[in-house]
Design an enzyme around this catalytic site. Structure first.
Site, short mmCIF file in Angstrom:
data_model
loop_
_atom_site.label_atom_id
_atom_site.label_comp_id
_atom_site.label_asym_id
_atom_site.label_seq_id
_atom_site.Cartn_x
_atom_site.Cartn_y
_atom_site.Cartn_z
CD GLU A 43 -73.91 -48.33 -6.36
OE1 GLU A 43 -74.02 -47.26 -5.75
OE2 GLU A 43 -73.05 -49.19 -6.06
CE LYS A 116 -74.50 -45.88 -2.15
NZ LYS A 116 -73.37 -46.10 -3.09
CB CYS A 157 -73.74 -50.00 -3.12
SG CYS A 157 -72.00 -50.51 -3.31
#
Length: 278
Positions: A43, A116, A157
């Site tokens: 990330e 995300k 993440c």
């Protein structure tokens, strides 16, 4: 193709883009030299800067992003599948950025991209306050990429804490799940291994999790320990601590079907509602 070598690039990205591109590119080359056909970076590969207002002058639109252009050229040069774990890109009509992951094919073309979904708005007790939603617009859709090396489900993440996303991707056909991350040291020490192994076991997928590691220039500290995990929850490869480097593991997609045959939980959906209670 059912067998391939996958690799994770572990980084300690800083606050300037060009050095991060150079560091990541060198590690990708190491992975390719080791025979990896699927190589993944963490990330925020090109920029980690949580200092208020400091990242904004360095973030550009996707079409103008130097990191994406460099990685597309690198994938084509090396003839590998390259997951650019994520970068920040500007959005038209929105002051916020997108935290966006890219899957790049061996010809250098963008196969697909994923924004995300789950924003990291927490206080974990490490002296930092994280409010990702202030600067980033959350994505709205799960993304599955159909590729010649197998179906790949993309996450980033904090998504790791939402198992329904992973189940959705697996039920849609994913055999490999990517989870590039910049886990904090506090949360990483407590949860990184167990969450990643759980996602692999629950879905019967391989999980590829490249991570940021160490003390960064912006003051944050990340956990490292990049992982490659089998559908049975076995750790196939792990980075030793938080130093930058490369790990790789050989994966056989036939293990996906075997794991799911042994524990066919993806086909069991009896619990669809909650009854009772006062």
């Amino acid at each position: 193709m059912t067998r391939l070598r996958a690799a994770c690039v572990q980084m300690r990205s800083g606050t300037e883009v060009a050095p991060n591109i150079a560091a990541a590119s060198g590690l990708v080359r190491q992975a390719a030299a080791a025979g990896a056909m699927l190589i993944a970076t963490p990330e925020m590969t090109s920029l980690l800067d949580i200092r208020p207002g400091m990242a904004r002058p360095k973030v550009v639109a996707q079409d103008d992003d130097a990191t994406l252009a460099a990685f597309r050229a690198l994938a084509a040069e090396l003839g590998v599948w390259l997951l650019l774990g994520s970068i920040a890109v500007t959005l038209e009509g929105d002051d916020r950025f997108a935290n966006r992951s890219f899957l790049i094919g061996p010809d250098g073309k963008i196969i697909t991209q994923y924004d995300k979904i789950h924003m990291f708005d927490v206080e974990v007790g490490d002296g930092q306050t994280y409010r990702e939603s202030r600067a980033y617009r959350p994505g709205t859709s799960a993304v599955l990429a159909e590729t010649s090396i197998g179906p790949i489900g993309m996450t980033i993440c904090y998504d790791l804490r939402f198992p329904a996303l992973y189940r959705t991707l697996a039920q849609a056909g994913a055999q490999i799940l990517t989870a590039p991350a910049a886990f904090t040291r506090v949360t990483g020490e407590a949860h990184w291994h167990v969450l990643l192994r759980a996602r692999a076991i629950e879905t019967g997928c391989f999980v590829i999790a490249p991570a940021q590691g160490g003390k960064h220039a912006d003051g944050r500290e990340t956990f490292g320990h990049s992982l490659i995990i089998s559908p049975w929850g076995e750790i196939l490869a792990e980075a030793d601590g938080d130093e930058p480097g490369v790990i790789w593991g050989d994966i056989d997609l036939e293990q996906v079907a075997k794991a799911r045959a042994r524990i066919p939980s993806l086909g069991n959906n009896q619990m669809n509602h909650l009854e009772g209670g006062a």
